[in-house]
Design an enzyme around this catalytic site. Structure first.
Site, PDB file in Angstrom:
ATOM      1  N   CYS A 250       3.594   3.645   9.688  1.00  0.00           N
ATOM      2  CA  CYS A 250       3.820   4.993   9.157  1.00  0.00           C
ATOM      3  C   CYS A 250       4.856   5.754  10.007  1.00  0.00           C
ATOM      4  O   CYS A 250       4.718   5.859  11.221  1.00  0.00           O
ATOM      5  CB  CYS A 250       2.490   5.749   9.128  1.00  0.00           C
ATOM      6  SG  CYS A 250       2.654   7.387   8.445  1.00  0.00           S
TER       7      CYS A 250
ATOM      8  N   GLN B 276      -5.964  -1.074   2.761  1.00  0.00           N
ATOM      9  CA  GLN B 276      -5.257  -0.842   4.011  1.00  0.00           C
ATOM     10  C   GLN B 276      -5.990   0.201   4.843  1.00  0.00           C
ATOM     11  O   GLN B 276      -6.406   1.241   4.334  1.00  0.00           O
ATOM     12  CB  GLN B 276      -3.823  -0.371   3.798  1.00  0.00           C
ATOM     13  CG  GLN B 276      -3.097  -0.369   5.143  1.00  0.00           C
ATOM     14  CD  GLN B 276      -1.706   0.207   5.104  1.00  0.00           C
ATOM     15  OE1 GLN B 276      -1.526   1.342   4.669  1.00  0.00           O
ATOM     16  NE2 GLN B 276      -0.733  -0.567   5.552  1.00  0.00           N
TER      17      GLN B 276
ATOM     18  N   PRO C  84       0.851  -1.189   0.000  1.00  0.00           N
ATOM     19  CA  PRO C  84       0.000   0.000   0.000  1.00  0.00           C
ATOM     20  C   PRO C  84       0.887   1.240   0.000  1.00  0.00           C
ATOM     21  O   PRO C  84       1.829   1.334   0.793  1.00  0.00           O
ATOM     22  CB  PRO C  84      -0.775  -0.111   1.326  1.00  0.00           C
ATOM     23  CG  PRO C  84       0.008  -1.051   2.178  1.00  0.00           C
ATOM     24  CD  PRO C  84       0.759  -1.962   1.255  1.00  0.00           C
ATOM     25  N   MET C  85       0.628   2.157  -0.905  1.00  0.00           N
ATOM     26  CA  MET C  85       1.377   3.414  -0.940  1.00  0.00           C
ATOM     27  C   MET C  85       0.384   4.553  -1.133  1.00  0.00           C
ATOM     28  O   MET C  85      -0.269   4.645  -2.184  1.00  0.00           O
ATOM     29  CB  MET C  85       2.427   3.398  -2.058  1.00  0.00           C
ATOM     30  CG  MET C  85       3.622   2.505  -1.749  1.00  0.00           C
ATOM     31  SD  MET C  85       4.911   2.601  -3.001  1.00  0.00           S
ATOM     32  CE  MET C  85       4.249   1.548  -4.290  1.00  0.00           C
ATOM     33  N   ALA C  86       0.305   5.391  -0.116  1.00  0.00           N
ATOM     34  CA  ALA C  86      -0.625   6.512  -0.154  1.00  0.00           C
ATOM     35  C   ALA C  86      -0.313   7.394  -1.358  1.00  0.00           C
ATOM     36  O   ALA C  86       0.851   7.683  -1.626  1.00  0.00           O
ATOM     37  CB  ALA C  86      -0.517   7.315   1.139  1.00  0.00           C
TER      38      ALA C  86
ATOM     39  N   ASP D 166      13.190  -2.939   0.127  1.00  0.00           N
ATOM     40  CA  ASP D 166      14.342  -2.972  -0.780  1.00  0.00           C
ATOM     41  C   ASP D 166      14.321  -4.112  -1.794  1.00  0.00           C
ATOM     42  O   ASP D 166      15.382  -4.650  -2.142  1.00  0.00           O
ATOM     43  CB  ASP D 166      15.659  -3.013   0.002  1.00  0.00           C
ATOM     44  CG  ASP D 166      15.847  -1.790   0.887  1.00  0.00           C
ATOM     45  OD1 ASP D 166      14.991  -0.883   0.822  1.00  0.00           O
ATOM     46  OD2 ASP D 166      16.828  -1.750   1.640  1.00  0.00           O
TER      47      ASP D 166
ATOM     48  N   LYS E  59       0.613  -4.806   9.192  1.00  0.00           N
ATOM     49  CA  LYS E  59       1.864  -4.376   8.560  1.00  0.00           C
ATOM     50  C   LYS E  59       2.605  -3.464   9.529  1.00  0.00           C
ATOM     51  O   LYS E  59       2.023  -2.521  10.047  1.00  0.00           O
ATOM     52  CB  LYS E  59       1.563  -3.644   7.251  1.00  0.00           C
ATOM     53  CG  LYS E  59       2.807  -3.150   6.500  1.00  0.00           C
ATOM     54  CD  LYS E  59       2.414  -2.714   5.090  1.00  0.00           C
ATOM     55  CE  LYS E  59       3.592  -2.232   4.262  1.00  0.00           C
ATOM     56  NZ  LYS E  59       4.069  -0.898   4.637  1.00  0.00           N
TER      57      LYS E  59
ATOM     58  N   GLY F 266       7.125  -2.160  -2.721  1.00  0.00           N
ATOM     59  CA  GLY F 266       6.670  -0.776  -2.787  1.00  0.00           C
ATOM     60  C   GLY F 266       7.413   0.002  -3.852  1.00  0.00           C
ATOM     61  O   GLY F 266       7.077  -0.028  -5.038  1.00  0.00           O
ATOM     62  N   ARG F 267       8.486   0.669  -3.438  1.00  0.00           N
ATOM     63  CA  ARG F 267       9.156   1.624  -4.322  1.00  0.00           C
ATOM     64  C   ARG F 267       9.715   0.999  -5.590  1.00  0.00           C
ATOM     65  O   ARG F 267       9.831   1.665  -6.616  1.00  0.00           O
ATOM     66  CB  ARG F 267      10.265   2.332  -3.528  1.00  0.00           C
ATOM     67  CG  ARG F 267       9.720   3.236  -2.423  1.00  0.00           C
ATOM     68  CD  ARG F 267      10.797   3.612  -1.446  1.00  0.00           C
ATOM     69  NE  ARG F 267      11.367   2.431  -0.804  1.00  0.00           N
ATOM     70  CZ  ARG F 267      12.497   2.401  -0.122  1.00  0.00           C
ATOM     71  NH1 ARG F 267      13.197   3.506   0.014  1.00  0.00           N
ATOM     72  NH2 ARG F 267      12.929   1.275   0.418  1.00  0.00           N
TER      73      ARG F 267
HETATM   74  C1  LIG Z   1       4.963   6.991  -1.622  1.00  0.00           C
HETATM   75  C2  LIG Z   1       4.855   5.980  -0.533  1.00  0.00           C
HETATM   76  C3  LIG Z   1       3.694   5.898   0.202  1.00  0.00           C
HETATM   77  C4  LIG Z   1       3.566   4.935   1.204  1.00  0.00           C
HETATM   78  N1  LIG Z   1       2.385   4.820   1.874  1.00  0.00           N
HETATM   79  C5  LIG Z   1       2.202   3.813   2.761  1.00  0.00           C
HETATM   80  C6  LIG Z   1       0.961   3.591   3.388  1.00  0.00           C
HETATM   81  O1  LIG Z   1      -0.003   4.323   3.188  1.00  0.00           O
HETATM   82  N2  LIG Z   1       0.850   2.523   4.228  1.00  0.00           N
HETATM   83  C7  LIG Z   1       1.904   1.699   4.510  1.00  0.00           C
HETATM   84  O2  LIG Z   1       1.756   0.745   5.271  1.00  0.00           O
HETATM   85  N3  LIG Z   1       3.106   1.904   3.933  1.00  0.00           N
HETATM   86  C8  LIG Z   1       3.259   2.918   3.067  1.00  0.00           C
HETATM   87  N4  LIG Z   1       4.462   3.077   2.450  1.00  0.00           N
HETATM   88  C9  LIG Z   1       5.539   2.133   2.747  1.00  0.00           C
HETATM   89  C10 LIG Z   1       5.527   0.952   1.774  1.00  0.00           C
HETATM   90  O3  LIG Z   1       4.315   0.236   1.840  1.00  0.00           O
HETATM   91  C11 LIG Z   1       6.687  -0.001   2.087  1.00  0.00           C
HETATM   92  O4  LIG Z   1       6.498  -0.570   3.351  1.00  0.00           O
HETATM   93  C12 LIG Z   1       8.042   0.700   2.062  1.00  0.00           C
HETATM   94  O5  LIG Z   1       8.149   1.565   0.966  1.00  0.00           O
HETATM   95  C13 LIG Z   1       9.185  -0.337   2.037  1.00  0.00           C
HETATM   96  O6  LIG Z   1       9.083  -1.172   0.932  1.00  0.00           O
HETATM   97  P1  LIG Z   1       9.944  -0.913  -0.419  1.00  0.00           P
HETATM   98  O7  LIG Z   1      11.384  -0.915  -0.031  1.00  0.00           O
HETATM   99  O8  LIG Z   1       9.569  -2.060  -1.303  1.00  0.00           O
HETATM  100  O9  LIG Z   1       9.524   0.412  -0.928  1.00  0.00           O
HETATM  101  C14 LIG Z   1       4.629   4.057   1.488  1.00  0.00           C
HETATM  102  C15 LIG Z   1       5.811   4.170   0.750  1.00  0.00           C
HETATM  103  C16 LIG Z   1       5.938   5.111  -0.246  1.00  0.00           C
HETATM  104  C17 LIG Z   1       7.221   5.178  -1.012  1.00  0.00           C
END
Ligand SMILES: Cc1cc2nc3c(=O)[nH]c(=O)nc-3n(C[C@H](O)[C@H](O)[C@H](O)COP(=O)(O)O)c2cc1C
Length: 387
Positions: free
Chosen positions: A117, A86, A32-34, A222, A159, A244-245
Site C-alpha cells: 500500500c 487479503q 485485491p482492490m479496496a 499494467d 504481495k 487490477g485496474r
Molecule cells: C482502487 C484500487 C484499490 C486497491 N487496493 C489494494 C489493496 O487493498 N491491496 C493491495 O495489495 N493492492 C491494492 N491495489 C493495488 C492493486 O492490487 C494492484 O497491485 C495495482 O493496481 C497494480 O496492478 P494493475 O496495474 O493491474 O492495476 C489497489 C488498486 C486500486 C486501483
C-alpha cells in the site's frame, strides 16, 4: 486477431503442512482492490472467466477486535469455492490471530498479505509498502502468519512492490524472506511506493524476482488486455498474473484472459447495450449482498469505468447518481444499445494513475536500521482503507 497458447501450469499454493492446498487451474488472479473486489464484483468476474479472485483488503486488528465492519467485509457467495482474502497489518501476533480467525470462522482457503500500500496515511506510520524495509519485522509477520494459517492447512502469499523508491529496493529480500518463512507465492507489483500508480510497471523486476526465488512469482502491473498477460508471462517467466485496474468496468477481461491462455484469438468487444446488461447484473449482485440502497451507491464509482470511451452523453451524470434497480434499468434502456466497443481504448490505462510522490512519507528515522521488530506501528492500522 490471432494468438498462440501460452505455456502455463496451474498455480499451486502449498501450505507448509499441506501440498496443493489451493490449485488454480488458470494462473490468473483478480488483484485485491479496496472498495472494489467485494463479493458481488468477484462473482461478476468469476462468471466471465477462471482464476483466483481475492477479496478486498481486511485489516488484521479490525478482525481481532471483532469490528463488525471488518467481519462484514469477509463475505462470500455460495459459488465461491476458493475463499481468498487479503490481510493488512503490521504486528506479527495480530496478523497470526487474524489468519486463525479467517481460517476458523470464515473457512477461508487462501490468505494474501499486503505489503504494497502506497497511501501516505499508511506509509507515514510504517505500514504497507514501506514495511518490507524492516526485514526482521517482515520476517516475523510472515513466519507467524504462515504458522497460524498452517494450523488449518491454509496457504499464505505475499504481495509487495519493488521498494520504497529507487534508492531503497526491497523486493528481492522480501521474496527470499517469503520463501524462507513458508509463503506459498509472492506477487510483485512492478512499481515503487514512490511511483504509487504513475509511470509504467517495470516487468524486468518481476523477471529478476523469478530468478531469485523458488516459490511461484505472480506478476502484477499494467495488464490492460489479455495479450499483455501473455507477454508478461513470456518476458518474465512468472508463474501467473495478477490484474487490477485493467478489469475495472471490464469484468469480461477474465473471459478474454481464459481464451488467450488457451490460444484462442476471439476477444469480447461488448456493445453499449451489452455493457448496460453487465451493469445491471453487477447492480443485482451488489443489491443481493448489500441491499439495494447501499449496493447502488457502491455501483456509482464503477460507472465511469464501464462507460470509458462509449457515447453516453448526458446520461453519464444520471448513472453516477443512480439509487435503485428500477432507475438503473430505465437508464440502461435509454443507452444507444448498438454503439460499438471503443477500440481506441484498447491497451490504454484505466483507474487511478496520478503522479509520483515526490518523497515517500515515512516515520522519523525509518532508514536507520532494517530490523523494526521493537517499533510500535499500531497507528498504521488506524483508518486504513486500502491501496
Ligand atoms: C482502487 C484500487 C484499490 C486497491 N487496493 C489494494 C489493496 O487493498 N491491496 C493491495 O495489495 N493492492 C491494492 N491495489 C493495488 C492493486 O492490487 C494492484 O497491485 C495495482 O493496481 C497494480 O496492478 P494493475 O496495474 O493491474 O492495476 C489497489 C488498486 C486500486 C486501483
Amino acid at each position: 486477431m490471432t494468438a498462440t497458447a501460452t505455456t502455463f501450469a496451474p498455480l499451486r499454493l502449498h501450505a507448509p503442512s499441506r501440498r496443493d492446498a489451493v490449485v488454480v487451474e488458470l494462473p490468473v488472479v483478480l488483484a485485491p482492490m479496496a472498495g472494489v473486489t467485494n463479493a458481488a464484483y468477484r462473482q461478476l468476474c468469476r462468471e466471465q472467466g477462471a482464476g483466483l479472485y481475492v477479496c478486498e483488503m481486511i485489516t488484521s486488528r479490525g478482525l481481532v477486535v471483532g469490528d463488525p465492519k471488518s467481519r462484514d467485509m469477509v463475505r462470500f457467495d455460495d459459488g465461491e469455492t476458493t475463499r481468498s482474502v487479503q490481510l493488512y497489518g503490521v504486528d506479527a501476533p495480530i496478523m497470526a490471530e487474524a489468519a486463525r480467525i479467517l481460517a476458523r470462522d470464515f473457512a477461508v482457503d487462501h490468505i494474501d498479505l499486503n505489503f504494497g500500500c502506497p497511501v501516505p496515511k499508511v506509509t507515514r506510520k510504517g505500514g504497507g509498502g514501506v514495511l518490507p524495509y524492516k526485514r526482521d519485522r517482515l520476517r516475523a509477520i510472515v513466519r507467524e502468519t504462515v504458522a497460524a494459517a498452517d494450523e488449518f492447512g491454509v496457504p499464505v502469499t505475499v504481495k509487495t512492490r519493488i521498494g520504497i523508491d529507487d534508492a531503497h529496493i526491497t523486493f528481492l529480500d522480501a521474496g527470499r524472506i517469503a520463501e524462507e518463512e513458508g509463503a506459498a507465492a509472492i506477487t510483485l507489483h512492478g512499481r515503487t511506493v514512490a511511483q504509487a500508480y504513475s509511470g509504467e510497471a517495470d516487468w524486468a523486476r518481476i523477471a529478476e524476482l523469478k530468478q531469485a526465488v523458488g516459490i511461484p512469482v505472480l506478476g502484477n502491473g499494467d495488464i490492460w488486455e489479455a495479450e499483455d498477460a501473455l507477454t508478461m508471462m513470456e518476458e518474465t517467466g512468472c508463474d501467473g498474473v495478477v490484474i487490477g485496474r485493467g478489469c475495472l468496468g471490464r469484468p469480461w477481461l477474465f473471459g478474454d484472459l481464459a481464451a488467450a491462455f488457451r490460444g484462442e484469438g476471439q476477444r469480447i468487444r461488448p456493445t453499449l447495450g451489452e455493457v448496460g446488461r453487465m451493469i445491471i447484473r453487477h447492480a443485482e449482485l451488489l443489491a443481493e449482498h448489500q441491499g439495494e440502497r447501499h449496493g447502488l451507491t457502491d455501483l456509482r464509482k464503477h460507472m465511469a469505468w464501464y462507460f470509458k470511451g462509449y457515447p453516453v452523453g448526458e446520461l453519464r451524470r444520471s448513472f453516477a447518481m443512480v439509487s435503485s434497480l428500477d432507475e438503473l434499468r430505465d437508464l440502461v434502456s435509454q443507452l444507444d444499445a448498438d454503439a460499438q466497443f471503443p477500440v481506441a481504448e484498447l491497451g490504454t490505462p484505466r483507474g487511478r494513475q496520478g503522479s509520483p510522490r515526490g518523497k515517500v512519507v515515512l516515520p522519523h528515522g525509518w532508514y536507520d536500521d532494517t530490523s523494526g521488530c521493537d517499533l510500535d506501528l499500531s497507528d498504521a492500522e488506524v483508518g486504513v482503507s486500502g491501496g
